[in-house]
Enzyme design. Structure first.
Site, PDB file in Angstrom:
ATOM      1  N   LYS A  35      -2.508  -6.559  -0.919  1.00  0.00           N
ATOM      2  CA  LYS A  35      -2.812  -7.842  -0.444  1.00  0.00           C
ATOM      3  C   LYS A  35      -2.080  -8.895  -0.958  1.00  0.00           C
ATOM      4  O   LYS A  35      -1.191  -8.417  -1.851  1.00  0.00           O
ATOM      5  CB  LYS A  35      -4.352  -7.974  -0.959  1.00  0.00           C
ATOM      6  CG  LYS A  35      -4.268  -8.141  -2.773  1.00  0.00           C
ATOM      7  CD  LYS A  35      -5.722  -7.883  -3.171  1.00  0.00           C
ATOM      8  CE  LYS A  35      -5.676  -8.039  -4.751  1.00  0.00           C
ATOM      9  NZ  LYS A  35      -6.867  -7.490  -5.466  1.00  0.00           N
ATOM     10  N   TYR A 255      13.455 -34.228 -17.104  1.00  0.00           N
ATOM     11  CA  TYR A 255      12.326 -35.049 -16.866  1.00  0.00           C
ATOM     12  C   TYR A 255      11.713 -35.172 -18.116  1.00  0.00           C
ATOM     13  O   TYR A 255      11.444 -34.094 -19.028  1.00  0.00           O
ATOM     14  CB  TYR A 255      11.464 -34.485 -15.927  1.00  0.00           C
ATOM     15  CG  TYR A 255      11.989 -34.693 -14.232  1.00  0.00           C
ATOM     16  CD1 TYR A 255      12.363 -35.925 -13.980  1.00  0.00           C
ATOM     17  CD2 TYR A 255      12.008 -33.664 -13.557  1.00  0.00           C
ATOM     18  CE1 TYR A 255      12.705 -36.437 -12.815  1.00  0.00           C
ATOM     19  CE2 TYR A 255      12.574 -33.853 -12.216  1.00  0.00           C
ATOM     20  CZ  TYR A 255      12.837 -35.082 -11.701  1.00  0.00           C
ATOM     21  OH  TYR A 255      13.134 -35.225 -10.552  1.00  0.00           O
TER      22      TYR A 255
END
Ligand SMILES: *Cc1c(COP(=O)(O)O)cnc(C)c1O
Length: 361
Positions: A35, A255
């Protein structure tokens, strides 16, 4: 030169892991769980590599359609069953097997026009309380389905374990006890075990095992590595250095300036980020391999890039390869540093990172 970020999938390692499943669960049938695009590894190529399995497990009809369109003739089981009655028609048309876990799905089945009987896995809730029919009333439901003209016989019965990945968790024996008590005397094949259960709780192996994670070469246990378990990692997430800088002591990197250089030092910039599926929550210190040597993430990964402390590899140069996880750097270790589980990291890798299947030559 193109952007060096890519996923490499080692199909031979996947085949070796399937062999390991056979060794751990001799004589059992294997439903290989593929899956979520085979846990991010690529649905069709993994199905082809794992063609030795007796069946495949997927989450939804769309995934089964991709497999049938690719010519995969194996039994394919929809682990969550049909989401609508229209899907039941498709399940019959595409010759799929399906789980049935809810009264609403039984109503859909009752309303299905006559045709070829469907092969069902009835899901029993033995204590995980996610999907499945409760133990109470299960036998009546079983009788209803076993006499159903739209249903092939024998019926098959499955359940799912909540905590097989935790050593000695008391719930495993409780769930197995409920399963055995409720299904006693009922004819039909049985299945409970995911990867963790088939490795740690052989008494749960029953007729069919349903491995996912271990086929991709990842350990389901916090305290044991894939190597300990005889598994080989299938996915590598790799990129390359696109800049090497010297940053002065006291300056911050990236950042928010969350990481500050303790001394004048070399800093590398790697072309990979959360836009490729690398976890933004990975902490400073998360290992990466720069040209085969361990270095550490510094600051937060940004969308397309991340920065690494190159002090352990001062000779590093632009263009050199960087491994974010793969052989030599287990995804389990990166997951721990990002406060998550390896399943999430594997599934997150997609989109612009190109897939390269690596087959034995
Ligand atoms: C995902 C899934 C599995 C596979 O679990 P792993 O922990 O990856 O081995 C097995 N059974 C069901 C019902 C699942 O949804």
């Amino acid at each position: 030169m193109t952007r060096p970020a890519r996923v490499v999938v080692d199909l031979e390692a996947a085949q070796a892991n399937l062999k390991r499943v056979r060794q751990a669960a001799p004589g059992r049938r294997v439903m290989a769980v593929i899956k979520a695009d085979a846990y991010g590894h690529g649905l069709v190529s993994m199905a082809q590599a794992l063609a030795g399995a007796e069946a495949f497990g997927v989450a939804c009809l769309e995934e089964a359609v991709v497999l049938r369109d690719a010519g995969i003739r194996h039994p394919i089981v929809l682990l969550e069953g049909p989401f609508s009655s229209q899907e039941l028609h498709e399940i019959r048309r595409l010759d799929l097997d399906t789980v049935i876990h809810d009264r609403e799905q039984v109503r859909m089945l009752d309303a299905l026009p006559d045709g070829r009987p469907l092969r069902l896995w009835i899901k029993l809730d033995t204590g995980m309380h996610r999907l499945g029919f409760p133990a109470e009333g299960f036998r009546a439901l079983w009788r209803h389905l076993v006499e159903h003209r739209g249903v092939a016989r024998p019926l098959r019965i499955m359940s799912h374990l909540a905590s097989a990945h935790e050593p000695d968790h008391a719930s495993v024996a409780v769930q197995l006890g409920v399963f055995n008590a409720v299904t006693q005397g009922i004819a039909g094949e049985r299945s409970m075990a995911n990867s963790a259960a088939l490795l740690a709780w052989p008494e749960t192996q029953l007729d069919w095992v349903r491995p996912g994670l271990m086929l991709y070469g990842v350990s389901p246990f916090a305290g044991r590595t894939a190597g300990d378990l005889g598994l080989q990692p299938v996915m590598s997430l790799v990129s390359g250095l696109i800049a090497v800088r010297r940053v002065p002591a006291g300056e911050s990197v990236g950042y928010g300036g969350s990481w500050r250089c303790p001394e004048d030092m070399p800093v590398g910039v790697v072309a990979i980020g959360y836009g490729d599926g690398y976890p933004r929550h990975a902490a400073s210190g998360t290992p990466v391999l720069v040209a085969g040597r361990r270095a550490a993430l510094i600051g937060k990964a940004s969308m397309d890039m991340l920065t690494v402390d190159l002090r352990p590899c001062p000779e590093a140069r632009v263009g050199q390869p960087v491994v974010l996880w793969g052989p030599g750097l287990p995804v389990e270790e990166v997951a721990r540093c990002a406060d998550t589980i390896p399943y999430e990291l594997l599934c997150a890798v997609r989109g612009r990172v190109r897939f390269h299947d690596q087959v034995a030559g």
